[in-house]
Design an enzyme around this catalytic site. Structure first.
Site, PDB file in Angstrom:
ATOM      1  N   GLU A 113       0.891  -1.141   0.000  1.00 49.49           N
ATOM      2  CA  GLU A 113       0.000   0.000   0.000  1.00 49.49           C
ATOM      3  C   GLU A 113       0.932   1.193   0.000  1.00 49.49           C
ATOM      4  OE1 GLU A 113      -3.067  -0.021   3.108  1.00 49.49           O
ATOM      5  OE2 GLU A 113      -2.926   2.144   2.835  1.00 49.49           O
TER       6      GLU A 113
ATOM      7  N   CYS B 100      -4.206   6.925   4.814  1.00 49.19           N
ATOM      8  CA  CYS B 100      -3.941   6.440   3.446  1.00 49.19           C
ATOM      9  C   CYS B 100      -5.007   6.966   2.502  1.00 49.19           C
ATOM     10  CB  CYS B 100      -3.997   4.923   3.371  1.00 49.19           C
ATOM     11  SG  CYS B 100      -3.539   4.083   4.870  1.00 49.19           S
TER      12      CYS B 100
END
Lengths: 528, 528
Positions: free
Chosen positions: B258, B295
């Site tokens: 990620e 994120c």
């Protein structure tokens, strides 16, 4: 240049922008076949990519039933044109028309397309998942244009414009750019012609299937990493595959590879004692069928040294020597096999049956059986795992079970692994000890059965740990599982009901689509 | 060296083989915290790998209920030790204890572990598939030891020894080697202590969880590509992540990344007209919450130029200026944010609110709102997509819908994308035009909702196309889907009934496990 075969780009059969041309050989005669095919420059590939991206946008708006209708019509056309397909595939591959191309591979191919059509219509491959509590919904949607590099050992069933990867990518809703295997350009072209006819008859976007035959190494690398590409499927040599993988990985483009596999077979002592003669036939048949040119050909057999295994080895060598020598698919395959066998022999394997290249009709090599002790094998397992693609196999003789396990532990990832054991239980303890070691090395574990058959079953795994493939979670054969490779996971969070794709709306889109609603798999609607 | 904190390897808290040590800072005071942590040499990593491989073999033989018992006990211990965990996490991250660590992240963490335990017991994540006609059966089995590199923005819920990747890898049956984030070594250590206590109390192999804090770049590369590793999960900077990806890819080792995401938000004109004031609050709140260190922080907002959008921009800038400035997680985050905002400004973005680093307590940066025209954005989309991780965001002002679509088309892959539209239908045509362009760029599409919340839902996709993650088919959040990343597809072909894993035998192993038998999902047995 007017006699050069056309490429199929953006719905047009047209002259390639070609730097050069090539011809395929007839491997049975070693003579070049008459048709000349272009080696495309980047502008062809670039045009195909743009057309594919456009076709993808259109396809994304169409119901899966339209795509299914195309696949079904294509299957019909393949069935109707079986003789022409077999004729050219036989000329290009040397594979016999019967028993093989006409009665095995052709039906597999059209049945596979029909199964893919059914999967597209059913839509269960999308794994629609609905969480009503949070109103979050997700499914697999088509990923984008797929590029398919097919192999030459299954010109229909794994062909770039007709095979399993092709069927899976299209059924998942993606256009395909088929890059023909240069050994079978005519077969791939005829398949693409039939596919294009089916496209026109079923009114899909013209660039749903495109075809070119060859390009430079560099352009192949650019192709698999291009932003317009969704994913690539490649079946072929490890060297070229790894180059493509590196490029695709670097650009975060999924690439599904089938590279090489020696497919270890362990024959336990009880099985040899119980049915050694039968196993000689079974192994020889599997290894020499189609001149051994199967991804799942048993290339490595492990036995434990005793009187029965010595007998097995001796009788297998005799079988190999006595069996007819098949035709290899191409000059490259002949050379590759010759070099690989030489490598194994130079490393210390003993030749029990075999000889040189050219023992049969056309491209060929003597049926070759090699033997090496496990102790020797373990001195350089990487070298002794050199894949000898074709009608050759290596028997590894271990002094005991522990040494067999050490051999298994030294293996790379493989597509398949087999264990033969007796039916009365005398091998059960050995099986239990060995199985966990073999299990983690292979995608498919078999008992008492050679690995060469790869059934198109929903539970099939034609995959396995690297370097057999590029990722151990995916299978190239098996419907609907193979479709997922060409999908991306798409989640809808708080998206208004009417804007959801049909598969994620409250009402089941077909009444038959399996969906996971609040933890329960059902073909019903979301309860209102 | 006796005051250096120990690593946890092979069931022992022991002195590291360290080349050096480091200390974490308290970001609120910029002062180093007292504990010293070792930077391990390869011998530590190597020992952890060997112990993990051994633990994996043992774990593979245990029923999932044993693993679930560990996860449940670990969850209890986290709940019981909440105060101590929050204290050290607050000291290391600057994140407030309330409202955040204690009342949001801690419950998320132990609930997630309990959900993972339930998924392990239920076994449906394995997607057992049985084809009775061919007697081929397949499921997902644990892949092998997982290495988890957690981020610092969720010290518990994404922590290396406690978070989503950890829970998924363990629930799937794999031991975890936790590599602490160097910003929160003490938090990770305390989690590992609780995990290890739970391991001892529930009698799992001691090396089921191991911990080290830091190593050289080169050793990280060796770790993710080591033959003993099954898969790696990494959440962090794109630069380091891509280095690890290249190494893992080269060795065919799955790595789930990620990396970064600007999470585009498109606000259509009708929505601004209908509820512009509310959207100012909603966007500012989402962007500045936790100093924007999510994120899925909305880093890029696209609006169409008109009176309402001008008002939205002006009022948002005022909100940014007036809002308190949060503390950033570390010196590195402060530097990264400062450099990224500078990059955007140098490229031509106008600063509407903002200023320099250090505007708040400790590591910090003024809340920054930048603006750029779509025309300017499109001159260098790559540059203008520079992620400003933290409390900064870029508004892109398009002259019309077509330019908005062009901006969306120029984006890289992202975790999320949002569209705000009015509730009366005036934006519907624009939504329909824009949505297909945004849909293929993002893992999760939202309507009328900011992306910062990431529910642990079975339908969540915390994933997306590269470079948001490494593969668009997998999610890092969502149980049971996140478990599949740590599994390999294993097929059994003609394997004798008693030798099959329980999940593939005729009888349903729990009476509750979902299995796909001959095309039908069922919790029943195979019909005899």
């Amino acid at each position: 240049m007017s006699d050069i075969q056309p490429v199929l780009i953006a719905g047009q059969w047209k002259a390639a922008d070609a730097s050069d041309t090539f011809q395929a050989d007839n491997p049975a005669t070693k003579q070049p076949l008459p048709a000349r095919y272009p080696i495309s420059n980047w502008s062809d590939v670039d045009a195909a990519l743009s057309a594919a991206a456009e076709a993808f946008t259109t396809l994304s708006q169409l119901p899966p039933e339209k795509i299914a209708a195309f696949l079904v019509r294509f299957a019909e056309l393949i069935e109707a044109n079986g003789d022409a397909l077999c004729e050219i595939a036989n000329a290009e591959s040397g594979l016999p028309i019967s028993p093989r191309l006409k009665d095995v591979e052709l039906p597999r191919t059209y049945n596979q397309l029909r199964a893919a059509a059914a999967a597209a219509t059913e839509r269960s491959w999308k794994q629609a998942t609905i969480d009503t509590k949070t109103n979050i919904r997700a499914y697999f949607a088509p990923l984008g244009p797929a590029c398919v590099f097919g192999p030459n050992n299954f010109p229909f069933a794994f062909g770039s414009a007709s095979g399993g990867d092709f069927a899976a990518a299209i059924a998942a809703g993606n256009p395909v750019i088929a890059k023909a295997n240069p050994s079978c350009p005519g077969t791939t072209q005829l398949m693409a012609k039939l596919a294009f006819q089916a496209i026109q008859e079923t009114d899909l976007p013209p660039a749903t299937v495109q075809l070119f035959y060859h390009c430079s190494y560099d352009d192949g690398v650019k192709l698999v990493s291009d932003p317009r590409i969704g994913a690539t499927a490649y079946t072929g040599s490890r060297r070229a595959g790894l180059v493509l993988k590196e490029a695709a990985d670097k650009h975060g483009k999924p690439i599904y590879l089938e590279l090489s596999s020696v497919n270890p077979v362990v024959i336990l002592p009880g099985a040899l004692q119980e049915r050694g003669d039968k196993l000689v036939d079974e192994f020889s048949g599997s290894c020499l069928m189609g001149a051994g040119q199967f991804c799942t050909n048993p290339g490595l057999v492990v036995v434990i040294d005793n009187a029965e295994s010595q007998k097995f080895v001796t009788e297998t060598a005799a079988k190999f020597s006595a069996a007819p020598v098949g035709t290899l698919l191409s000059k490259n395959v002949e050379t590759g096999l010759t070099v690989a066998l030489q490598t194994l022999k130079e490393a210390g394997a003993e030749e029990l049956a075999g000889g040189a290249a050219g023992a049969g009709t056309g491209y060929s090599h003597a049926n070759t059986l090699l033997k090496v002790s496990a102790a020797k094998f373990l001195t350089d397992p990487e070298l002794f795992q050199t894949e000898a693609f074709g009608n050759g196999s290596l028997i590894v003789v271990a002094k005991d079970l522990g040494e067999s396990v050490a051999v298994i532990d030294s293996l790379e990832g493989n597509l398949t692994g087999c264990v033969y054991s007796d039916t009365q239980g005398s091998d059960d303890a050995a099986y239990a000890e060995l199985e966990p070691h073999l299990r983690v090395k292979v995608g498919r574990l078999l008992n008492d059965k050679m690995p060469t058959g790869v059934a198109v079953s929903p539970a099939m795994n034609h995959g396995g740990p690297f370097p057999a493939t590029g990722h151990p979670a995916f299978t190239a054969v098996g419907i609907p599982a193979a479709l997922v490779r060409f999908g991306m996971l798409q989640c809808y969070d708080n998206v208004r009901a009417a804007r959801l794709p049909l598969e994620l709306q409250d009402k089941n889109p077909t009444g038959k689509t399996w969906r996971l609603i609040d933890g329960t798999w059902t073909t019903g609607d979301v309860a209102s």
